[in-house]
Motif scaffolding. Structure first.
Motif: not given
Length: 173
Positions: A64-73
């Motif tokens: 599994t490669v957990a890549l960034k998708r949605a950003h929480i500012k």
């Protein structure tokens, strides 16, 4: 003959992530594996979870490669409680990284988790949940730097041994 393995990752959101997935796939292929990803190089007309089950039943390991998708500012976990947890400058990955990893773990597949730096540690991405080491990858640096690191080489070698045992066990069943 290549050994089929499940490569779980969200659709990359930038060229750096795409480059990493391509180079990882090439590294796996060069190590005797056939990396398979639903919706990328394997397709199924069934509902997504059924397609995942079918693919997983025909593989011998999972990365599994957990890549960034949605950003929480800036956000808050459990805002209605006495002590909410503040979350800032964190990223979420695809829920399928959680789902596919849990399904692979439950199926007894050898699991290797790579988490992009900054992705929120929750669910299967929390240390200790699957019992395995979670490697954090910093894609602000060179993809090649990580893929040629002693850390990755060591993890891949251990995972490969586990996959080979799983492959042998299934052939002898």
């Amino acid at each position: 003959m290549s050994i089929p393995v499940f490569l779980s990752h969200p659709r990359p959101i930038n060229n750096i992530q795409s480059d990493f997935i391509e180079k990882l796939s090439n590294k796996l292929s060069g190590s005797g594996f056939e990396p398979l990803t639903l919706g990328v190089n394997r397709y199924d007309m069934k509902a997504p979870l059924e397609g995942i089950i079918t693919l997983m039943n025909n593989t011998y390991g999972l990365i599994t490669v957990a890549l960034k998708r949605a950003h929480i500012k800036k956000g808050m976990d459990s805002p209605q409680t006495k002590h909410p947890k503040i979350i800032s400058d964190k990223w979420l990955t695809s829920p399928y990284c959680q789902i596919e990893t849990a399904m692979g773990y439950q199926s007894g597949l050898p699991v290797l988790i790579l988490k992009e730096k900054g992705v929120l540690e929750e669910g299967v991405l929390e240390k200790g949940v699957t019992g395995g080491y979670i490697s954090e990858i910093d894609l602000s640096e060179s993809c090649d730097k990580y893929l040629n690191s002693n850390e990755f080489k060591g993890l891949l070698a251990q995972w490969k041994i586990a996959v080979m045992k799983q492959y042998g066990k299934d052939l002898n069943s």
